[in-house]
Scaffold this motif. Structure first.
Motif, PDB file in Angstrom:
ATOM      1  N   VAL A  21      40.051   1.224 -69.648  1.00 16.64           N
ATOM      2  CA  VAL A  21      38.986   0.223 -69.555  1.00 16.64           C
ATOM      3  C   VAL A  21      39.437  -0.939 -68.670  1.00 16.64           C
ATOM      4  CG1 VAL A  21      37.647  -1.485 -70.850  1.00 16.64           C
ATOM      5  CG2 VAL A  21      37.950   0.818 -71.770  1.00 16.64           C
ATOM      6  N   SER A  22      40.634  -1.439 -68.939  1.00 12.15           N
ATOM      7  CA  SER A  22      41.153  -2.598 -68.209  1.00 12.15           C
ATOM      8  C   SER A  22      41.425  -2.290 -66.737  1.00 12.15           C
ATOM      9  CB  SER A  22      42.438  -3.070 -68.886  1.00 12.15           C
ATOM     10  OG  SER A  22      43.026  -4.123 -68.198  1.00 12.15           O
ATOM     11  N   ALA A  23      42.011  -1.123 -66.479  1.00 15.88           N
ATOM     12  CA  ALA A  23      42.394  -0.766 -65.109  1.00 15.88           C
ATOM     13  C   ALA A  23      41.218  -0.239 -64.296  1.00 15.88           C
ATOM     14  CB  ALA A  23      43.514   0.269 -65.133  1.00 15.88           C
ATOM     15  N   GLY A  24      40.205   0.306 -64.967  1.00 13.14           N
ATOM     16  CA  GLY A  24      39.028   0.781 -64.265  1.00 13.14           C
ATOM     17  C   GLY A  24      39.029   2.260 -63.929  1.00 13.14           C
ATOM     18  N   SER A  25      40.164   2.933 -64.107  1.00 16.30           N
ATOM     19  CA  SER A  25      40.206   4.372 -63.858  1.00 16.30           C
ATOM     20  C   SER A  25      41.396   4.977 -64.586  1.00 16.30           C
ATOM     21  CB  SER A  25      40.319   4.676 -62.361  1.00 16.30           C
ATOM     22  OG  SER A  25      41.616   4.362 -61.883  1.00 16.30           O
ATOM     23  N   GLU A  26      41.342   6.280 -64.757  1.00 15.44           N
ATOM     24  CA  GLU A  26      42.455   6.984 -65.403  1.00 15.44           C
ATOM     25  C   GLU A  26      43.725   6.879 -64.568  1.00 15.44           C
ATOM     26  OE1 GLU A  26      41.160  10.996 -66.017  1.00 15.44           O
ATOM     27  OE2 GLU A  26      39.599  10.409 -67.430  1.00 15.44           O
ATOM     28  N   LYS A  27      43.589   7.049 -63.259  1.00 19.30           N
ATOM     29  CA  LYS A  27      44.760   7.006 -62.382  1.00 19.30           C
ATOM     30  C   LYS A  27      45.407   5.631 -62.383  1.00 19.30           C
ATOM     31  CE  LYS A  27      43.615  10.783 -59.295  1.00 19.30           C
ATOM     32  NZ  LYS A  27      43.371  11.214 -57.925  1.00 19.30           N
ATOM     33  N   ALA A  28      44.593   4.577 -62.323  1.00 14.67           N
ATOM     34  CA  ALA A  28      45.138   3.216 -62.350  1.00 14.67           C
ATOM     35  C   ALA A  28      45.793   2.925 -63.697  1.00 14.67           C
ATOM     36  CB  ALA A  28      44.041   2.203 -62.054  1.00 14.67           C
ATOM     37  N   ALA A  29      45.196   3.411 -64.770  1.00 17.59           N
ATOM     38  CA  ALA A  29      45.780   3.226 -66.104  1.00 17.59           C
ATOM     39  C   ALA A  29      47.118   3.957 -66.195  1.00 17.59           C
ATOM     40  CB  ALA A  29      44.820   3.728 -67.172  1.00 17.59           C
ATOM     41  N   ALA A  30      47.180   5.156 -65.650  1.00 15.70           N
ATOM     42  CA  ALA A  30      48.428   5.925 -65.666  1.00 15.70           C
ATOM     43  C   ALA A  30      49.529   5.166 -64.947  1.00 15.70           C
ATOM     44  CB  ALA A  30      48.218   7.295 -65.022  1.00 15.70           C
ATOM     45  N   GLN A  31      49.204   4.620 -63.794  1.00 13.88           N
ATOM     46  CA  GLN A  31      50.188   3.857 -63.026  1.00 13.88           C
ATOM     47  C   GLN A  31      50.630   2.625 -63.808  1.00 13.88           C
ATOM     48  OE1 GLN A  31      48.809   2.538 -59.218  1.00 13.88           O
ATOM     49  NE2 GLN A  31      50.861   2.115 -58.494  1.00 13.88           N
ATOM     50  N   ARG A  32      49.689   1.930 -64.394  1.00 12.29           N
ATOM     51  CA  ARG A  32      49.981   0.711 -65.154  1.00 12.29           C
ATOM     52  C   ARG A  32      50.874   1.004 -66.355  1.00 12.29           C
ATOM     53  NH1 ARG A  32      45.167  -3.254 -66.572  1.00 12.29           N
ATOM     54  NH2 ARG A  32      45.373  -3.521 -64.348  1.00 12.29           N
ATOM     55  N   GLU A  69      43.723  -6.163 -77.014  1.00  7.83           N
ATOM     56  CA  GLU A  69      43.188  -7.112 -76.029  1.00  7.83           C
ATOM     57  C   GLU A  69      43.696  -6.755 -74.636  1.00  7.83           C
ATOM     58  OE1 GLU A  69      41.062  -9.725 -76.462  1.00  7.83           O
ATOM     59  OE2 GLU A  69      40.839  -8.977 -78.502  1.00  7.83           O
ATOM     60  N   PRO A  70      42.831  -6.864 -73.617  1.00 12.29           N
ATOM     61  CA  PRO A  70      43.264  -6.533 -72.248  1.00 12.29           C
ATOM     62  C   PRO A  70      44.466  -7.339 -71.778  1.00 12.29           C
ATOM     63  CG  PRO A  70      40.891  -6.751 -72.341  1.00 12.29           C
ATOM     64  CD  PRO A  70      41.422  -7.162 -73.688  1.00 12.29           C
ATOM     65  N   LYS A  71      44.592  -8.603 -72.199  1.00  9.55           N
ATOM     66  CA  LYS A  71      45.715  -9.408 -71.721  1.00  9.55           C
ATOM     67  C   LYS A  71      47.056  -8.823 -72.146  1.00  9.55           C
ATOM     68  CE  LYS A  71      45.247 -12.559 -75.549  1.00  9.55           C
ATOM     69  NZ  LYS A  71      44.610 -13.758 -75.974  1.00  9.55           N
ATOM     70  N   SER A  72      47.102  -8.091 -73.262  1.00  7.66           N
ATOM     71  CA  SER A  72      48.360  -7.491 -73.697  1.00  7.66           C
ATOM     72  C   SER A  72      48.729  -6.297 -72.822  1.00  7.66           C
ATOM     73  CB  SER A  72      48.276  -7.067 -75.165  1.00  7.66           C
ATOM     74  OG  SER A  72      47.358  -6.017 -75.329  1.00  7.66           O
ATOM     75  N   LEU A  73      47.802  -5.809 -72.032  1.00  6.08           N
ATOM     76  CA  LEU A  73      48.054  -4.677 -71.148  1.00  6.08           C
ATOM     77  C   LEU A  73      48.312  -5.113 -69.717  1.00  6.08           C
ATOM     78  CD1 LEU A  73      45.144  -2.398 -72.346  1.00  6.08           C
ATOM     79  CD2 LEU A  73      47.549  -2.142 -72.909  1.00  6.08           C
ATOM     80  N   ALA A  74      48.003  -6.360 -69.420  1.00  2.00           N
ATOM     81  CA  ALA A  74      48.090  -6.830 -68.044  1.00  2.00           C
ATOM     82  C   ALA A  74      49.535  -6.880 -67.568  1.00  2.00           C
ATOM     83  CB  ALA A  74      47.454  -8.212 -67.923  1.00  2.00           C
ATOM     84  N   GLU A  75      49.709  -6.537 -66.307  1.00  2.00           N
ATOM     85  CA  GLU A  75      51.020  -6.651 -65.687  1.00  2.00           C
ATOM     86  C   GLU A  75      51.160  -8.063 -65.141  1.00  2.00           C
ATOM     87  OE1 GLU A  75      51.521  -3.857 -62.573  1.00  2.00           O
ATOM     88  OE2 GLU A  75      51.021  -2.155 -63.828  1.00  2.00           O
ATOM     89  N   PRO A  76      52.351  -8.627 -65.197  1.00  2.00           N
ATOM     90  CA  PRO A  76      52.527  -9.949 -64.581  1.00  2.00           C
ATOM     91  C   PRO A  76      52.317  -9.828 -63.073  1.00  2.00           C
ATOM     92  CG  PRO A  76      54.613  -9.103 -65.445  1.00  2.00           C
ATOM     93  CD  PRO A  76      53.536  -8.113 -65.790  1.00  2.00           C
ATOM     94  N   ASP A  77      51.627 -10.780 -62.516  1.00  2.00           N
ATOM     95  CA  ASP A  77      51.337 -10.739 -61.092  1.00  2.00           C
ATOM     96  C   ASP A  77      52.187 -11.802 -60.397  1.00  2.00           C
ATOM     97  OD1 ASP A  77      48.295 -10.773 -59.075  1.00  2.00           O
ATOM     98  OD2 ASP A  77      50.371 -10.321 -58.597  1.00  2.00           O
ATOM     99  N   ASP A  78      53.379 -11.409 -59.960  1.00  2.00           N
ATOM    100  CA  ASP A  78      54.298 -12.338 -59.299  1.00  2.00           C
ATOM    101  C   ASP A  78      53.908 -12.580 -57.844  1.00  2.00           C
ATOM    102  OD1 ASP A  78      57.046 -10.812 -61.030  1.00  2.00           O
ATOM    103  OD2 ASP A  78      55.764 -12.462 -61.628  1.00  2.00           O
ATOM    104  N   ARG A  79      52.953 -11.811 -57.342  1.00  2.00           N
ATOM    105  CA  ARG A  79      52.551 -11.936 -55.940  1.00  2.00           C
ATOM    106  C   ARG A  79      51.601 -13.108 -55.726  1.00  2.00           C
ATOM    107  NH1 ARG A  79      50.324  -6.127 -55.962  1.00  2.00           N
ATOM    108  NH2 ARG A  79      49.962  -6.910 -58.018  1.00  2.00           N
ATOM    109  N   ARG A  80      51.042 -13.628 -56.816  1.00  2.00           N
ATOM    110  CA  ARG A  80      50.113 -14.732 -56.705  1.00  2.00           C
ATOM    111  C   ARG A  80      50.809 -15.982 -56.225  1.00  2.00           C
ATOM    112  NH1 ARG A  80      46.925 -15.116 -62.093  1.00  2.00           N
ATOM    113  NH2 ARG A  80      46.459 -12.954 -61.765  1.00  2.00           N
ATOM    114  N   SER A  81      50.234 -16.682 -55.290  1.00  2.00           N
ATOM    115  CA  SER A  81      50.865 -17.925 -54.844  1.00  2.00           C
ATOM    116  C   SER A  81      50.327 -19.087 -55.673  1.00  2.00           C
ATOM    117  CB  SER A  81      50.620 -18.177 -53.372  1.00  2.00           C
ATOM    118  OG  SER A  81      49.446 -17.618 -52.918  1.00  2.00           O
ATOM    119  N   PRO A  82      51.165 -20.090 -55.900  1.00  2.00           N
ATOM    120  CA  PRO A  82      50.762 -21.234 -56.742  1.00  2.00           C
ATOM    121  C   PRO A  82      49.696 -22.093 -56.120  1.00  2.00           C
ATOM    122  CG  PRO A  82      53.079 -21.439 -56.052  1.00  2.00           C
ATOM    123  CD  PRO A  82      52.522 -20.188 -55.472  1.00  2.00           C
TER     124      PRO A  82
END
Length: 82
Positions: A21-32, A69-82
């Motif tokens: 649900v959070s990733a939007g696809s089975e493949k994206a969920a598998a990767q996550r 909750e989706p936030k518990s599944l989220a990967e940290p996004d270190d690529r985001r700029s401040p």
């Protein structure tokens, strides 16, 4: 007395459903989750069978109250700029 159907899905199956649900696809969920696509498909099929769902959408609807909750599944996004 028999347990309600949604309670029969395992915690791992719930995590996989929530990741799809959070990733939007089975493949994206598998990767996550660091799983193969076929493993995700297996978990979804097993959960569908346990709760009597015929589609993944129906599975999500049935299991919605138990999904993490989706936030518990989220990967940290270190690529985001401040």
């Amino acid at each position: 007395m028999r347990e309600p159907a949604p309670a029969r899905a395992t915690e791992r199956e719930l995590v996989v459903v929530a990741a799809v649900v959070s990733a939007g696809s089975e493949k994206a969920a598998a990767q996550r989750l660091g799983l193969s696509h076929s493993t995700v498909k297996h978990h979804l099929a097993s959960a569908r069978s346990k709760v009597g769902a015929t589609t993944t959408a129906q599975l999500v609807w049935i299991l919605a109250p138990r999904l993490p909750e989706p936030k518990s599944l989220a990967e940290p996004d270190d690529r985001r700029s401040p």
